[in-house]
Design an enzyme around this catalytic site. Structure first.
Site, short mmCIF file in Angstrom:
data_model
loop_
_atom_site.label_atom_id
_atom_site.label_comp_id
_atom_site.label_asym_id
_atom_site.label_seq_id
_atom_site.Cartn_x
_atom_site.Cartn_y
_atom_site.Cartn_z
N ASN A 74 0.81 -1.22 0.00
CA ASN A 74 0.00 0.00 0.00
C ASN A 74 0.84 1.27 0.00
O ASN A 74 0.31 2.38 0.05
CB ASN A 74 -0.97 0.00 1.19
CG ASN A 74 -0.26 0.02 2.54
OD1 ASN A 74 0.96 0.16 2.63
ND2 ASN A 74 -1.04 -0.13 3.60
N ALA A 90 5.07 -7.26 5.38
CA ALA A 90 4.28 -6.03 5.55
C ALA A 90 3.99 -5.71 7.01
O ALA A 90 2.83 -5.51 7.39
CB ALA A 90 2.98 -6.16 4.76
N ASN A 123 -2.15 -4.02 12.51
CA ASN A 123 -1.43 -4.26 11.25
C ASN A 123 -0.65 -5.57 11.29
O ASN A 123 -0.76 -6.40 10.38
CB ASN A 123 -0.48 -3.12 10.94
CG ASN A 123 0.24 -3.32 9.61
OD1 ASN A 123 -0.34 -3.10 8.55
ND2 ASN A 123 1.50 -3.74 9.65
N TYR A 143 6.14 -4.54 19.45
CA TYR A 143 6.59 -5.00 18.14
C TYR A 143 7.02 -6.47 18.19
O TYR A 143 6.55 -7.31 17.42
CB TYR A 143 7.74 -4.13 17.64
CG TYR A 143 8.49 -4.76 16.48
CD1 TYR A 143 7.86 -4.98 15.26
CD2 TYR A 143 9.83 -5.15 16.61
CE1 TYR A 143 8.53 -5.59 14.20
CE2 TYR A 143 10.51 -5.73 15.56
CZ TYR A 143 9.86 -5.95 14.36
OH TYR A 143 10.52 -6.55 13.32
#
Length: 331
Positions: free
Chosen positions: A32, A74, A92, A141
């Site tokens: 994207n 991604a 995400n 993360y």
């Protein structure tokens, strides 16, 4: 093989796309362009500007392009940001990835190569790191990557998904021919920051911590060339033929390099002094992180081509000196 590369316009993904083509595979890219660059992907590679969360669009691509295997790059990967905005990372890195896996299974695509991280180990008690060591992430993360690893294991058992998860150490460098390289915004990686400091593009480099229990007092990290990483991802393909295969590999050189040694290498390669300031340690920075990658070497026949920090910096300098503004506009 038709390979869908999710995040294929990003730093590692774009290098892997080139390696796939060189190895005789047919890459197809979804990105994207939030962090990726369209110019990093060759014009003749099928490209879809699609959000990973758009399951209908992703499913159509899987079918239309006759995808055999999916490679996933991604993820959001800024550790500090993940601490301040964890929901962004969970939606995400975890939710969107689970949606991708759901669509893959629905369309009968059951081979998956996942970009994971050494951050899943947290702050280890000893070095070098091997794949069987405990995983205790200290930031969102790292936790999101571990969450996906655990989901992959469950899907392998329940649905016969075959996957490999590669736990990276410090990806670095640029394509050997200088065609593409590293262009992040914001930039947090040490080598490009040091190069930019040397050329005056950025202020002096900040060195966080000079009192670590290491030979020169600065952190030790394992810098592995981005093309070497990419080759490992392709080498694992033949291991994924059996349904339910679950593989985990560390990817690093096994040679720790200090912050000062990186600064010296950049100075040597560029012929320019790297200005820097010294400051206190950052919270959560382990003194040393480096890999035992013997499993990948033994099982995949993986060999590191760029085995010194100078050889890695040389490729980075070639890219940055020829592209001082990076890729320019993202779209």
């Amino acid at each position: 093989m038709n390979v869908l590369v999710v995040g294929g316009a990003g730093y590692i993904g774009s290098h892997c796309v080139r390696q796939l083509t060189a190895a005789g595979h047919r890459p197809v890219v979804i990105d994207n362009l939030v962090f990726g660059h369209r110019r990093a992907v060759a014009p003749d590679v099928p490209f879809y500007d699609v959000n990973l969360g758009d399951e209908s669009a992703v499913g159509k691509i899987l079918v239309d392009e006759k995808i055999d295997l999916v490679m996933h790059f991604a993820a959001y990967a800024y550790v500090g940001e993940s601490v301040h905005d964890p929901l962004k990372y969970y939606f995400n890195n975890v939710v969107a990835t689970l949606g991708l896996l759901r669509v893959m299974l629905a369309k009968g695509v059951k081979k998956f190569v996942f970009s994971s991280t050494c951050a899943t180990y947290g702050i280890p008690e000893k070095m070098p790191l091997v794949e069987t060591m405990p995983q205790s992430p200290i930031n969102p993360y790292g936790q999101t990557k571990l969450d996906v690893e655990n989901a992959l294991k469950a899907l392998a058992l329940a649905h016969g998904l075959s996957f490999s998860a590669f736990r990276y150490f410090n990806a670095a460098g640029a394509a050997e021919d200088g065609a593409i390289g590293e262009d992040h915004d914001p930039e947090t990686h040490l080598i490009p920051l040091a190069i930019d400091a040397a050329t005056g593009k950025r202020p002096p480099l900040q060195v966080f911590g000079i009192d670590y229990p290491t030979p020169d007092g600065t952190c030790l990290r394992d810098y592995v060339h981005v093309d070497d990483l990419s080759r490992a991802h392709i080498a694992v393909f033949e291991k994924l033929e059996k349904p339910g295969t679950a593989l985990f590999y560390n990817l690093g050189t096994g040679t720790p390099t200090s912050v000062r040694e990186v600064i010296n290498a950049v100075g040597k390669v560029t012929g320019k002094k790297v200005p820097y300031t010294e400051g206190p340690r950052r919270a959560g920075d382990p003194p040393a992180l480096y890999a035992d990658s013997s499993k990948a070497k033994n099982e995949l026949g993986w060999k590191v081509k760029f085995d010194t920090i100078e050889s890695i910096v040389e490729t980075a300098w070639r890219w940055h000196s020829a592209n001082p503004d990076g890729f320019g506009k993202r779209k």
